[in-house]
Design an enzyme around this catalytic site. Structure first.
Site, PDB file in Angstrom:
ATOM      1  N   ASP A  10      10.666 -15.552 -47.686  1.00 31.34           N
ATOM      2  CA  ASP A  10       9.872 -14.679 -46.811  1.00 31.34           C
ATOM      3  C   ASP A  10       9.015 -13.731 -47.666  1.00 31.34           C
ATOM      4  O   ASP A  10       9.318 -13.504 -48.845  1.00 31.34           O
ATOM      5  CB  ASP A  10      10.825 -13.871 -45.929  1.00 31.34           C
ATOM      6  CG  ASP A  10      10.095 -12.795 -45.149  1.00 31.34           C
ATOM      7  OD1 ASP A  10       9.146 -13.141 -44.417  1.00 31.34           O
ATOM      8  OD2 ASP A  10      10.460 -11.609 -45.288  1.00 31.34           O
ATOM      9  N   ASP A  12       6.906 -10.399 -46.285  1.00 26.51           N
ATOM     10  CA  ASP A  12       6.942  -8.974 -45.937  1.00 26.51           C
ATOM     11  C   ASP A  12       8.391  -8.487 -45.839  1.00 26.51           C
ATOM     12  O   ASP A  12       9.159  -8.996 -45.029  1.00 26.51           O
ATOM     13  CB  ASP A  12       6.210  -8.758 -44.600  1.00 26.51           C
ATOM     14  CG  ASP A  12       5.471  -7.430 -44.573  1.00 26.51           C
ATOM     15  OD1 ASP A  12       5.749  -6.571 -45.432  1.00 26.51           O
ATOM     16  OD2 ASP A  12       4.605  -7.264 -43.700  1.00 26.51           O
TER      17      ASP A  12
END
Lengths: 255, 255
Positions: A10, A12
């Site tokens: 991932d 953010d």
């Protein structure tokens, strides 16, 4: 740290927080590169093109090729291709989404669409919603890049794509197919892209409700970090737990 | 026709259809005037000022003073006044709503609002939704002029205010208080305005889901016409039936 053959990472809250690199991000990616482990950056962000996201990572000192970035826009475009080649698509969304749809060979149209696709659009207006509703009422299939209800920013929690999509759902009574995390759809496409079976991959993320649940829904092992949205305290009572928990990637590399 | 002391009359589908007067509309209103029966035009339309609506009726040959028009915007502004004098209100909406809020002595603000009020806004944009969500997350009470999910037009069914409001509901988790039909709120305010108890008033309308249910929710007798949205066939199985049904107002005047 337990080693996997491939990694889905991932962005953010995991690699960066706004414009700031998160502790361990660079070291973790350097470690994967040194050990020749393939990895893919996976983001629900539909507004940016992969080159733009790779550039941001490189500017922050985290290695990234644009081929290593997989967005919910790309996943949505692929999802359409699996069902229909050269589809007619009405899009509400920004550059990243429009670009991904076109790159897959689909055609952007205003009416008589086969698909209506919704991604975050900071230039939303009433006429766009009108066209989306009319196309859906005429039988177009409704897709939405992701169901995030809010986007954390320095101004506070701003309306996310799941909230923006609800106008069409409430008006037409048609539920969208969401593509991004926590759906298994985007995870399976990411695995395809990496070319590894799910047993050999690890999902690394900070957000329990998107990242970790996406891994769980797709049957992929998960590593939850505490560098972003979710805390271990919050998820204590949850029925489904991540495979691993680590405060940050520095600790994970040492473990 | 059975006679009542006061009448609450729907507009779209009852008095006019787009720019066309509906059969019996003029004759019915002339009859009320001749017999000295007070009446109020009641509309979920929040975008127009009462003078504009009265003008439209007069242009179509149906008598109307602006004091005889009561909109969901006026009902929303009154609802706020009942709770707080000179409130700070963030508005998404058009002229009719902004005007009604100001006329009640409230102040239109962008932040630190006591109330967030949503009415149809054909100039909607992302920043307006951002401000609505931030104000609601900061504790502002969420009101919506009406919950209509779709607006019938010559282009088809366009997104209505209930659908547009859902962005804020989904993003913040806060449910709005809807003011317009089918809620009892707007009906009770209309009765207040007329100065008659509910037993002495009749609601005349075409739309089962808004007009007739509003009457039923407020305990007012209802006359359902077949000149607009709903048909008698459609409502056959409904648990709650209108007090009277008449194909149109010509038939009602003869009955």
């Amino acid at each position: 740290m337990k080693s996997y053959q491939a990694y889905i990472i991932d962005l953010d809250g995991t690699m960066y927080r706004g414009t700031e690199r998160i502790e361990g991000a660079k070291e973790f990616v350097d470690h994967l590169k040194k050990n020749g482990k393939p990895f893919l950056y996976l983001t629900n962000n539909s507004s940016k093109r992969p080159e733009q996201i790779a550039e941001k990572l490189n500017n922050l000192g985290v290695h990234a090729d644009s081929e290593q970035v997989f967005t919910s826009s790309m996943a949505t475009a692929s999802y359409i291709s699996e069902q229909k080649k050269c589809a007619d698509v009405f899009v509400i969304g920004e550059e990243g989404l429009r670009d991904a749809i076109r790159q897959e060979g689909h055609r952007l149209v205003e009416e008589k669409a086969d698909y209506v696709v919704i991604g975050i659009d900071r230039e939303i207006n009433y006429e766009k919603y009108v066209k989306a509703c009319l196309n859906v009422r005429n039988g177009a299939e409704l897709l939405s890049t992701n169901g995030d209800i809010a986007i954390p920013t320095e101004r506070g929690m701003l309306p996310g794509n799941g909230a923006m999509t609800s106008v069409i759902t409430v008006s037409t009574g048609v539920e969208p197919t969401f593509i991004g995390k926590p759906e298994a759809i985007i995870m399976n496409q990411a695995l395809n892209q990496l070319g590894f079976p799910k047993e050999e991959a690890l999902l690394v993320g900070d957000n329990y409700n998107t990242d970790i649940l996406a891994g769980i829904h797709a049957g992929i092992d998960t590593l939850m970090l505490e560098t972003g949205v979710s805390t271990f305290e919050e998820i204590k009572g949850m029925d489904k737990q991540p495979t691993y928990k680590s405060k940050n990637l520095i600790d994970w590399l040492k473990a």
